[in-house]
Enzyme design. Sequence first.
Site, PDB file in Angstrom:
ATOM      1  N   ARG A  33      33.202  27.251   0.616  1.00  0.00           N
ATOM      2  CA  ARG A  33      32.712  27.441   1.922  1.00  0.00           C
ATOM      3  C   ARG A  33      31.236  27.099   2.120  1.00  0.00           C
ATOM      4  NH1 ARG A  33      32.288  33.675   2.835  1.00  0.00           N
ATOM      5  NH2 ARG A  33      34.305  33.859   2.389  1.00  0.00           N
TER       6      ARG A  33
ATOM      7  N   SER B 263      36.195  32.071   7.500  1.00  0.00           N
ATOM      8  CA  SER B 263      36.374  33.493   7.650  1.00  0.00           C
ATOM      9  C   SER B 263      35.545  34.371   8.683  1.00  0.00           C
ATOM     10  CB  SER B 263      36.239  33.944   6.199  1.00  0.00           C
ATOM     11  OG  SER B 263      36.751  35.259   6.300  1.00  0.00           O
ATOM     12  N   HIS B 264      34.830  35.276   8.480  1.00  0.00           N
ATOM     13  CA  HIS B 264      33.843  36.114   9.244  1.00  0.00           C
ATOM     14  C   HIS B 264      32.459  35.397   9.404  1.00  0.00           C
ATOM     15  CE1 HIS B 264      33.084  37.389   5.129  1.00  0.00           C
ATOM     16  NE2 HIS B 264      31.828  37.581   5.232  1.00  0.00           N
TER      17      HIS B 264
ATOM     18  N   LYS C  65      40.639  28.262   2.260  1.00  0.00           N
ATOM     19  CA  LYS C  65      41.355  29.002   1.390  1.00  0.00           C
ATOM     20  C   LYS C  65      42.617  28.158   1.101  1.00  0.00           C
ATOM     21  CE  LYS C  65      39.462  33.116   3.514  1.00  0.00           C
ATOM     22  NZ  LYS C  65      39.818  34.386   4.220  1.00  0.00           N
TER      23      LYS C  65
ATOM     24  N   ASP D 183      38.844  40.020  11.593  1.00  0.00           N
ATOM     25  CA  ASP D 183      37.651  39.291  11.169  1.00  0.00           C
ATOM     26  C   ASP D 183      38.065  37.857  11.627  1.00  0.00           C
ATOM     27  OD1 ASP D 183      39.717  38.307   9.270  1.00  0.00           O
ATOM     28  OD2 ASP D 183      38.214  38.050   7.779  1.00  0.00           O
TER      29      ASP D 183
ATOM     30  N   ASP E 268      39.331  35.085  10.702  1.00  0.00           N
ATOM     31  CA  ASP E 268      40.454  34.230  10.527  1.00  0.00           C
ATOM     32  C   ASP E 268      41.630  35.094  10.353  1.00  0.00           C
ATOM     33  OD1 ASP E 268      39.491  35.413   7.972  1.00  0.00           O
ATOM     34  OD2 ASP E 268      40.653  33.722   6.868  1.00  0.00           O
TER      35      ASP E 268
ATOM     36  N   ASP F 273      42.566  37.802   8.298  1.00  0.00           N
ATOM     37  CA  ASP F 273      43.109  38.378   7.185  1.00  0.00           C
ATOM     38  C   ASP F 273      42.596  39.575   6.834  1.00  0.00           C
ATOM     39  OD1 ASP F 273      40.816  37.621   6.198  1.00  0.00           O
ATOM     40  OD2 ASP F 273      41.396  36.080   4.728  1.00  0.00           O
ATOM     41  N   ARG F 274      41.545  40.353   7.727  1.00  0.00           N
ATOM     42  CA  ARG F 274      41.057  41.577   7.646  1.00  0.00           C
ATOM     43  C   ARG F 274      41.354  42.355   8.764  1.00  0.00           C
ATOM     44  NH1 ARG F 274      35.722  42.085   6.303  1.00  0.00           N
ATOM     45  NH2 ARG F 274      35.092  39.870   6.507  1.00  0.00           N
TER      46      ARG F 274
ATOM     47  N   GLU G 133      42.012  46.637   0.099  1.00  0.00           N
ATOM     48  CA  GLU G 133      40.723  46.738  -0.088  1.00  0.00           C
ATOM     49  C   GLU G 133      39.959  47.501   0.805  1.00  0.00           C
ATOM     50  OE1 GLU G 133      39.285  42.922  -2.584  1.00  0.00           O
ATOM     51  OE2 GLU G 133      39.672  42.503  -0.443  1.00  0.00           O
TER      52      GLU G 133
ATOM     53  N   SER H 179      37.480  46.725   2.589  1.00  0.00           N
ATOM     54  CA  SER H 179      37.104  45.612   3.435  1.00  0.00           C
ATOM     55  C   SER H 179      38.234  45.141   4.323  1.00  0.00           C
ATOM     56  CB  SER H 179      36.664  44.454   2.722  1.00  0.00           C
ATOM     57  OG  SER H 179      37.841  43.651   2.077  1.00  0.00           O
TER      58      SER H 179
ATOM     59  N   HIS I 251      41.324  43.938   3.782  1.00  0.00           N
ATOM     60  CA  HIS I 251      42.504  42.963   3.329  1.00  0.00           C
ATOM     61  C   HIS I 251      43.608  44.125   3.014  1.00  0.00           C
ATOM     62  CE1 HIS I 251      40.824  39.072   2.717  1.00  0.00           C
ATOM     63  NE2 HIS I 251      39.619  39.880   2.498  1.00  0.00           N
TER      64      HIS I 251
HETATM   65 ZN   LIG Z   1      38.967  36.676   6.482  1.00  0.00          ZN
END
Ligand SMILES: [Zn+2]
Length: 456
Positions: A12, A103-104, A113, A242, A244, A246-247, A325, A327, A329
Amino acid sequence: MNTQIFRQYDIRGIADRDLDNELVFGLGLAFAHFAKMKLGKSELSVVVGRDARVSSDRIFCALADGLVKGGATVVDIGMVPTPLVYFARVQGSHDACIQITGSHNAGEYNGFKMMVGADTLHGAAIQELRGIIADKSAAEAAQPGEIIADENVISDYLNYVGGNVKMGSKPLKVVVDCGNGIAGVAAPQLVQDVLGAQMIPLFVEPDGNFPNHHPDPTVLENLQDVMAAVREHQADLGIAYDGDGDRIGVVDHKGEVIWGDKLMILLSRDVLKSNPGATIIGEVKCSQTLFDDIQKHGGNAVMSKVGHSLIKAKIKETGAKLAGEMSGHIFFNDRYFGFDDALYATARLLEILSNTDQDLGQLLGDVPETFATPELRLDCPDDVKFDVPGKVAEQFSKEWEVNTLDGVRINFGDGWGLVRASNTGPVLVMRVEAGTPERRDELLGWLENAVKSAIA
Ligand SMILES: [Zn+2]
């Protein structure tokens, strides 16, 4: 080459500064070489997706060029949330996948990723890729690959999820806040058309400049819009994603946040109903109430290190049916593939809520009330931070039970405290939970003192 971009869980950086075409082409070439070596194959098919950032198209072209010259077939699935890249790899039995996403992070960032086979690249594997790029040891293949387009991944995914969940009869009203992230290409259709809920959309048009709020639902400030909309529309819940997809962030019918570890309580109870005794994973930052609740419902609660690639590895090792998680995920390995997917988590959450008369508050009403800090972040130089948890553990281990799986988590009987070094920046992360606010603050004071003397 800015070596800082090769991080613990992904690559990143700032797109225009760190991810120029030469580097990205080199990454494509190196990845093709690396993946063939790991899988012991001479041919390779790589699914490549991307988010809606301004730089994503440029980066796709350079990456695909490198992959093709490295002899890989690139399956271009266009702009999709990260979980759909994983989904496309599994469904199409492809060898590897890469999502181009920041991502975020803010709009000027971008990154990658990556998975080879069922393994998410992290740690040493990412450094290995860096080495291959740096010494240009990946040669172009004698036979270049090609780029083929698959434009059906979103509809395939929606069909799949539609066939996977059984919605009940209770109608649901749901606020969906995509924060102008890439979840907007699939989440509204999922919630409205596939799951049949009444949907109130917020910021569902992907816009790589994120003009409304930052697409990171772990930060309370970013949830203000969805909280307000839930109250205004008297919705059953609100969902935020988020950048992308995934959260997941969840807000209950009162407009109050249900953090990832509390959401996991609800999801784990459901998974345990159909999988008695199943293993369920939370990470070291999660509330004790999650681990207690899993055990209380007959499950095998396992604590894992933080980080989505490490959690995926732990799922494989233990055969866990669910992991999550704080977060947001969430990884379903029950009726699903074991990768983190905030859209699929949405479907499972709405499935639960549509099959009961109780609202979110009632469903979680029996969880003991605790008082936890958010994730507290303390600046600490990289060359110091990794020694701190060990020293803190030493200070507490005479009197209390300490767990040094990932940093140190001290069990104080009526509460716990965590100190761990962040893998992604010069930061120590702390969190404390206890039965009363006073005890929480007291424990936090103990922890802060221990950290101070460990650094001194
Ligand atoms: Zn993400």
